[in-house]
Write an enzyme that holds these catalytic residues in place. Structure first.
Site, PDB file in Angstrom:
ATOM      1  N   HIS A 100       0.804  -1.233   0.000  1.00 21.89           N
ATOM      2  CA  HIS A 100       0.000   0.000   0.000  1.00 21.89           C
ATOM      3  C   HIS A 100       0.832   1.275   0.000  1.00 21.89           C
ATOM      4  O   HIS A 100       0.268   2.361   0.126  1.00 21.89           O
ATOM      5  CB  HIS A 100      -0.921   0.049   1.221  1.00 21.89           C
ATOM      6  CG  HIS A 100      -1.980  -0.990   1.223  1.00 21.89           C
ATOM      7  ND1 HIS A 100      -3.229  -0.787   0.695  1.00 21.89           N
ATOM      8  CD2 HIS A 100      -1.965  -2.260   1.666  1.00 21.89           C
ATOM      9  CE1 HIS A 100      -3.956  -1.881   0.844  1.00 21.89           C
ATOM     10  NE2 HIS A 100      -3.200  -2.794   1.425  1.00 21.89           N
TER      11      HIS A 100
ATOM     12  N   LYS B   6      -8.751  13.289   5.135  1.00 19.27           N
ATOM     13  CA  LYS B   6      -7.851  12.140   5.026  1.00 19.27           C
ATOM     14  C   LYS B   6      -6.870  12.199   6.193  1.00 19.27           C
ATOM     15  O   LYS B   6      -6.835  13.202   6.912  1.00 19.27           O
ATOM     16  CB  LYS B   6      -7.100  12.149   3.697  1.00 19.27           C
ATOM     17  CG  LYS B   6      -6.464  13.499   3.332  1.00 19.27           C
ATOM     18  CD  LYS B   6      -5.787  13.482   1.979  1.00 19.27           C
ATOM     19  CE  LYS B   6      -6.711  13.579   0.802  1.00 19.27           C
ATOM     20  NZ  LYS B   6      -6.861  12.377   0.031  1.00 19.27           N
ATOM     21  N   ARG B   7      -6.029  11.145   6.366  1.00 17.03           N
ATOM     22  CA  ARG B   7      -5.000  11.203   7.399  1.00 17.03           C
ATOM     23  C   ARG B   7      -4.145  12.445   7.172  1.00 17.03           C
ATOM     24  O   ARG B   7      -3.949  12.864   6.041  1.00 17.03           O
ATOM     25  CB  ARG B   7      -4.062   9.981   7.292  1.00 17.03           C
ATOM     26  CG  ARG B   7      -4.617   8.704   7.820  1.00 17.03           C
ATOM     27  CD  ARG B   7      -3.578   7.594   7.716  1.00 17.03           C
ATOM     28  NE  ARG B   7      -3.277   7.258   6.344  1.00 17.03           N
ATOM     29  CZ  ARG B   7      -2.056   7.042   5.861  1.00 17.03           C
ATOM     30  NH1 ARG B   7      -0.987   7.164   6.638  1.00 17.03           N
ATOM     31  NH2 ARG B   7      -1.867   6.707   4.600  1.00 17.03           N
TER      32      ARG B   7
ATOM     33  N   LYS C 138       0.477  14.301   1.730  1.00 18.11           N
ATOM     34  CA  LYS C 138      -0.892  14.571   1.270  1.00 18.11           C
ATOM     35  C   LYS C 138      -1.127  16.073   1.071  1.00 18.11           C
ATOM     36  O   LYS C 138      -2.113  16.489   0.503  1.00 18.11           O
ATOM     37  CB  LYS C 138      -1.904  13.982   2.250  1.00 18.11           C
ATOM     38  CG  LYS C 138      -1.828  12.447   2.303  1.00 18.11           C
ATOM     39  CD  LYS C 138      -2.828  11.868   3.277  1.00 18.11           C
ATOM     40  CE  LYS C 138      -2.696  10.374   3.464  1.00 18.11           C
ATOM     41  NZ  LYS C 138      -3.351   9.572   2.422  1.00 18.11           N
TER      42      LYS C 138
ATOM     43  N   THR D 229      -8.627   6.489  -1.802  1.00 17.74           N
ATOM     44  CA  THR D 229      -9.972   5.928  -1.972  1.00 17.74           C
ATOM     45  C   THR D 229     -11.013   6.996  -1.664  1.00 17.74           C
ATOM     46  O   THR D 229     -12.137   6.929  -2.157  1.00 17.74           O
ATOM     47  CB  THR D 229     -10.190   4.704  -1.053  1.00 17.74           C
ATOM     48  OG1 THR D 229      -9.664   5.008   0.240  1.00 17.74           O
ATOM     49  CG2 THR D 229      -9.517   3.464  -1.607  1.00 17.74           C
TER      50      THR D 229
ATOM     51  N   LYS E 223     -14.787   8.146  -3.344  1.00 13.04           N
ATOM     52  CA  LYS E 223     -16.028   8.413  -2.588  1.00 13.04           C
ATOM     53  C   LYS E 223     -16.596   9.777  -2.979  1.00 13.04           C
ATOM     54  O   LYS E 223     -17.808   9.939  -3.152  1.00 13.04           O
ATOM     55  CB  LYS E 223     -15.747   8.353  -1.071  1.00 13.04           C
ATOM     56  CG  LYS E 223     -15.404   6.940  -0.612  1.00 13.04           C
ATOM     57  CD  LYS E 223     -14.754   6.886   0.775  1.00 13.04           C
ATOM     58  CE  LYS E 223     -14.064   5.534   0.943  1.00 13.04           C
ATOM     59  NZ  LYS E 223     -13.069   5.518   2.032  1.00 13.04           N
TER      60      LYS E 223
HETATM   61  C1  F58 Z   1      -3.213   3.746   2.218  1.00 13.63           C
HETATM   62  N1  F58 Z   1      -2.299   3.399   3.251  1.00 13.63           N
HETATM   63  C2  F58 Z   1      -2.542   4.518   1.099  1.00 13.63           C
HETATM   64  N2  F58 Z   1      -1.631   3.221   5.405  1.00 13.63           N
HETATM   65  O1  F58 Z   1      -1.876   5.645   1.615  1.00 13.63           O
HETATM   66  C3  F58 Z   1      -3.622   4.956   0.102  1.00 13.63           C
HETATM   67  O2  F58 Z   1      -3.045   5.587  -0.995  1.00 13.63           O
HETATM   68  C4  F58 Z   1      -4.397   3.735  -0.359  1.00 13.63           C
HETATM   69  O3  F58 Z   1      -5.500   4.124  -1.117  1.00 13.63           O
HETATM   70  C5  F58 Z   1      -4.900   2.927   0.829  1.00 13.63           C
HETATM   71  O4  F58 Z   1      -3.823   2.586   1.687  1.00 13.63           O
HETATM   72  C6  F58 Z   1      -5.577   1.649   0.417  1.00 13.63           C
HETATM   73  O5  F58 Z   1      -4.781   0.941  -0.475  1.00 13.63           O
HETATM   74  C7  F58 Z   1      -2.642   3.480   4.535  1.00 13.63           C
HETATM   75  O6  F58 Z   1      -3.779   3.749   4.887  1.00 13.63           O
HETATM   76  C8  F58 Z   1      -1.661   3.386   6.731  1.00 13.63           C
HETATM   77  O7  F58 Z   1      -2.638   3.797   7.319  1.00 13.63           O
HETATM   78  C9  F58 Z   1      -0.392   3.037   7.465  1.00 13.63           C
HETATM   79  C10 F58 Z   1      -0.631   1.810   8.290  1.00 13.63           C
HETATM   80  C11 F58 Z   1       0.592   1.464   9.111  1.00 13.63           C
HETATM   81  C12 F58 Z   1       1.048   2.615   9.950  1.00 13.63           C
HETATM   82  C13 F58 Z   1       1.281   3.846   9.111  1.00 13.63           C
HETATM   83  C14 F58 Z   1       0.043   4.203   8.302  1.00 13.63           C
END
Ligand code: F58
Length: 805
Positions: A346, A534-535, A540, A642, A646
């Site tokens: 990811h 978003k986060r 970002k 994603t 949405k």
């Molecule tokens: C996200 N990753 C990607 N990681 O950033 C986003 O582009 C993508 O659409 C999504 O995955 C689904 O494929 C993501 O959400 C985290 O939250 C990490 C998890 C582990 C700790 C650091 C953040």
């Protein structure tokens, strides 16, 4: 249980009195919510049992999706909709004087995740069930989900989340299916019948107790399972310090992502990962063993998918079971393991690729470490044969190097499929980040562009738009979302476009009320709702957005003849608790909001809102009300995104860089129906490789940039001296790693274009309709079908609905 509202009311009232021991009149909202939830869970239980029986008797292959996160949100309304009883229940309750929306408010979000990765897992579960595919989730039942965010004086403050405070009506505890997971101790090697055998002794075990949550499909009787493991002290263990043991054990499923800046936190995190994996693999094998004799055929009947590298220990754990418990030889065990496991990546951000120091790994998981070591040695030998003398290449590809275990390398070597989550992301993996692995195993790499469940993100969250679409094209798009394309027939229908406008207005009114309630701010519902949720992360670029707002503010202040279409800029974001820089950005957004919202000169033209505690249930109110979707990451950094999908599905237009799935959205809607700006991924990567970017020059030559950057430190924000020095330094002293200043001018231009286009309402509505109509491709049903066909090789089992109960 009930087939009409009269029956529903009868059963509901009876159950309410029985379970709460109160009369209807005395009962609280919570009593009513809990009664309804329990009723619905029981309602699905017979189909749940039947689905499992069917899977067993059909002997079809089943898939298990292992994920450290499942960001489920609320389940009541979602389950009612999928079961097709939403209306009966709503009407029945209303006749009793109860508003279903009020009951939904009582439900806590199951926030067992923090962002896209966790929400993707939840969307996938929904699509699996809806497509009648035999696929289940395995995760951790964290006692506290992602922290609750409060904004105090503009700063983020974190509070422990308490979703289990009043229990979770959707889960079923299955203590008889618990599994003992061993940590620490040592490995004894014995020779038995000429074969070396291994025993993990003196281990401290933790009991993994499963809590099963039913995953209900839409308009089908398929009910799959999400199994969440909870850590409890083992009844079999005699421990010197029982209180310490209890504390340490329960900590394993206490929090999502404990702080891992210290060794103690690192150990806990690795413990969580092995806990999830060991309990899941052994329960999968236990179920398999009941059904099949030959363990050699495991991969024909079972697929195990690892969502990012957090569950990668599934590889050595499965090897351990096959070697030590099933007594297979290495080669055979390896063949079965690699054919069973598949992996999704990811991110390409180097800092997010997991590595564990051996000094932590080896003592905590001694037998697993031995196996990983053996996998590494055999892998390096294979590399040596293929690339004799190429020490550098071998060192870079090794699973264990520089006293660390590299989890992504283990995932690639130990699985049969490696996929990225959008086309550009997969290409970057193949050409750059994982190029040496791609050269070695080109056949393993494939792309699966992400998707979102249109049932939650359109049907459930935007009922008004759903109704309008159904009026226009009927309802078969619900099971075949590609049919949304038929909406294009309404592009030149003024009455339909008017209705689309009304739907958006009504959704904006609702969000405006939420904003007023949470922040006290009045927003103008005729302004453009421009939203970034978003986060919070530097890549970002929430910073680009807020600096642009400062630019607009300056523009209005310095030139009284300047006008713009009024805009409400809305943000929602949580920063990881230890991510200091991200927290500064939150403070900056709130400081700008204060300044802008309290200045009568600009108030009519811009408003800035930060909505605290962004989460799934809040997201469901936000997407339907958006006009503009901000997807402005530094190109090459956002694997897919994603949220972009949405927004699109709810008729917002994207302002975005050519990054992640934005590119595929652009291909779908065409250049005229999206606002693209900024550097391309190629250009960004070229800068990283060859240098040539000097942010100072952009600062120096562009007055618009110079003014906003200076305002970070020159007293423009009166009450917060020095607060934003760190941000200013990142842009100038540290040469602006995320190209905020480089893309600034281009962002100003594209935003100006947005304002102009919005003025032509008719044109805007057409663009919006086109975005909705082309969004069916981004349903996770499409994504899951591709996983099922290309990676998992699974087929629908419950083709026809089972008999109704
Ligand atoms: C996200 N990753 C990607 N990681 O950033 C986003 O582009 C993508 O659409 C999504 O995955 C689904 O494929 C993501 O959400 C985290 O939250 C990490 C998890 C582990 C700790 C650091 C953040």
């Amino acid at each position: 249980m009930f087939s009409n509202k009269t029956e529903f009311k009868e059963v509901f009232l009876q159950r309410l009195e029985m379970t709460c021991g109160k009369s209807f009149k005395e009962s609280s909202k919570r009593d009513r919510y809990q009664t309804l939830g329990n009723m619905i869970r029981e309602y699905v239980s017979s189909n749940w049992i039947k689905t499992n029986e069917k899977y067993r008797s059909a002997k079809e292959k089943q898939v298990y999706y292992l994920s450290i996160e499942f960001l489920l949100g609320k389940l009541l309304r979602h389950n009612l909709l999928n079961l097709g009883v939403d209306q009966v229940v709503q009407e029945g309750l209303s006749e009793l004087g109860i508003n279903l929306d009020d009951l939904e408010e009582v439900e806590a979000d199951a926030a067992l995740g923090n962002g896209g990765l966790g929400r993707l897992a939840a969307c996938f579960l929904d699509s699996l069930a809806c497509l009648n595919l035999p696929g289940h989730g395995c995760g951790i039942r964290y006692k506290h989900g992602l922290f609750e965010q409060k904004i105090v004086d503009g700063y983020q403050v974190e509070l422990p989340e308490q979703w289990l405070r009043n229990g979770h009506v959707w889960e079923v505890r299955k203590a008889d299916l618990s599994i003992e997971v061993p940590f620490w101790g040592k490995v004894e090697t014995l020779e038995k019948d000429g074969r070396l055998t291994f025993r993990h002794v003196d281990a401290e075990t933790i009991t993994a107790v499963p809590y099963d949550v039913p995953v209900v499909g839409y308009n089908t009787d398929t009910v799959n399972t999400l199994r969440l493991w909870s850590a409890e002290p083992s009844p079999y263990l005699v421990h010197k310090d029982i209180m310490k043991y209890k504390r340490e054990t329960e900590a394993v499923s206490d929090f999502l992502y404990p702080d891992d800046t210290h060794d103690e936190g690192k150990i806990l995190r690795l413990k969580q990962q092995y806990f999830l994996v060991s309990a899941s693999i052994r329960s999968i094998i236990r179920a398999y063993r009941k059904q099949f004799n030959r363990i050699e055929d495991l991969h024909e009947h079972v697929g195990i998918h690892i969502n990012d590298t957090h569950p990668v220990l599934a590889i050595p754990e499965l090897m351990r079971v096959l070697l030590d418990e099933e007594n297979l030889g290495w080669e055979e065990a390896w063949h079965i393991t690699t054919q069973t496991i598949s992996y999704t990546n990811h991110t390409t951000l180097a800092e997010a690729l997991e590595k564990w120091p051996i000094r932590i790994f080896q003592p905590l998981l001694p037998r697993i470490y031995m196996i990983v070591n053996e996998i590494n040695e055999r892998f390096c030998q294979q590399l040596w044969q293929k690339y004799p003398g190429e020490w550098n290449r071998i060192e870079n590809m090794a699973i264990i190097a520089h006293d660390q275990v590299k989890m992504a390398h283990l995932a690639i070597v130990g699985s049969h499929s490696v996929n990225g989550v959008a086309e550009i992301h997969t290409e970057i993996l193949k050409k750059r980040e994982m190029n040496s692995f791609y050269q070695l195993y080109p056949e393993k790499f494939n792309n699966k562009t992400n998707g979102i469940t249109h049932r939650r993100w359109l049907l459930k969250s935007n009922p008004k738009l759903t109704n309008l679409i159904c009026e226009g094209i009927g309802d078969s798009w619900i099971s075949k979302p590609d049919q949304l394309l038929e909406l294009e027939g309404y592009q030149d229908d003024p009455a339909f476009l008017d209705q689309l406008f009304m739907v958006k207005q009504e959704n904006k009114i609702k969000l405006a009320a939420r904003i007023k309630e949470q922040t006290g701010i009045n927003v103008d519902i005729t302004s453009i709702f421009d939203i970034q949720v978003k986060r919070l992360h530097a890549y970002k670029r929430q910073l680009l957005n807020i600096l642009h707002i400062m630019y607009l503010y300056n523009r209005i202040k310095e030139d009284s003849s300047f006008t713009m279409y009024p805009r409400t800029f809305i943000f929602g974001a949580k920063a990881s608790p230890g991510y200091y820089y991200a927290k500064k950005i939150i403070k900056l957004i709130n400081s700008v909001a204060d300044k802008v919202n309290n200045d009568p000169v600009v108030r009519g033209q811009i408003r800035v809102v930060f909505l605290e505690n962004y989460r799934v249930s809040l997201a469901e109110e936000i997407f339907p009300a958006a006009d503009v979707s901000e997807q402005i990451s530094t190109a090459s950094k956002e694997a897919s995104g994603t949220g972009n999908m949405k927004f699109m599905m709810n008729g917002a237009l994207t302002v975005g860089t050519l990054d992640g799935a934005n590119i595929e959205i652009k291909e779908m809607v065409g250049d005229d129906n999206i606002f693209i700006f900024g550097l391309t991924a190629e250009e960004v990567l070229d800068y990283y490789q060859n240098g040539g970017y000097r942010s100072f020059e952009y600062y120096h030559h562009d007055k618009r940039i110079r003014t906003v950057v200076d305002q970070l430190t020159n007293g423009f924000f009166e009450d917060v001296e020095d607060e934003f020095e760190m941000i200013s330094d990142s842009l100038i002293m540290e040469n602006d790693q995320y190209f905020v200043l480089r893309d600034f001018a281009s962002y100003i231009d594209v935003q100006k274009e947005v304002g102009l286009k919005y003025k032509d309402q008719n044109q805007w509505l057409k663009m919006s309709l086109l975005n909705i109509s082309r969004s069916g491709h981004f349903s996770s049903d499409r994504t899951i079908q591709q996983y099922a066909d290309d990676i998992w090789n699974i087929r629908p089992v419950n083709k026809r609905p089972l008999t109704k109960n």
